[in-house]
Motif scaffolding. Sequence first.
Motif: not given
Length: 267
Positions: A41-42, A44, A65, A83, A88-90
């Motif tokens: 998920p999410n 980056v 991203d 992170y 918030e992001k992986t």
Amino acid sequence: DRVGVVIKHAGDYQLLNGNQTGAVLLEYLFSTLKEKDMMPPNPVMFNTIVTSDLGEKVAFHYGVDVEKTLTGFKFIGEKIERYSITQEKTFVFGYEESYGYLVEAFVRDKDAVQASLLIAEAAAYYDSQNKTLLDVLHDLYQRHGTYLDTQTSLTLEGIEGTEQIAKIMEHFRQSPLAHVGDQRVIASEDYLLQERMINGNKEPLFGFDVANVIKLFLEDGSWVAIRPSGTEPKCKFYYCVVGNDMQAAQQKFNDFDQFIQNEIKKV
């Protein structure tokens, strides 16, 4: 900590630069994660402000991203750390144009051991499809456009050289270019002044430490970045040039480079 790739293709050996290797690794990694429904998920990916935009195009194609950092893998490591705390992001990949890559975040620096394993895995996978890594790169050019990524440098030694490099940077800062060759400058970023100019409007530049770097974005999707070397008596000029094919991109680079060299003569 760094790794380079040479490919035997059509009976000849061809060297991939750091940007090209990075783009091919991203294509293999992200396409595989998507195919196996294992993309986290999410996701980056991190790379630097002087790394080719081709990798960014590959990442966006797979819904990943992208965040930019200044030159130096420590900045990528800092983002991974942040992170890992905020969740918030992986993190899924990090790299820079100078042949440094990171796959798994248990290391916070470029890691040629990890990268070598991934390169070998990608080469074996594409070989099973009767492709070389160069074929994969050409497929990316077909999808995203041909990217010629290169750099030049101006060596100026001694105290006088240091002063001249400072004057060159000040010239580009105080006399901003409206175009490079026949391509209009549509935006610029000054990491020393922490400012971004777009369509004649000035706005703050967030997310970067202060650094003596100027980056010019051109209307065709190409860009030019200028910075003094931190380790050598050089002023460096980075080019990311987009063309319909490699011949067109090479001609654009020649024009851009000549224009910049002529501009330096004014200093």
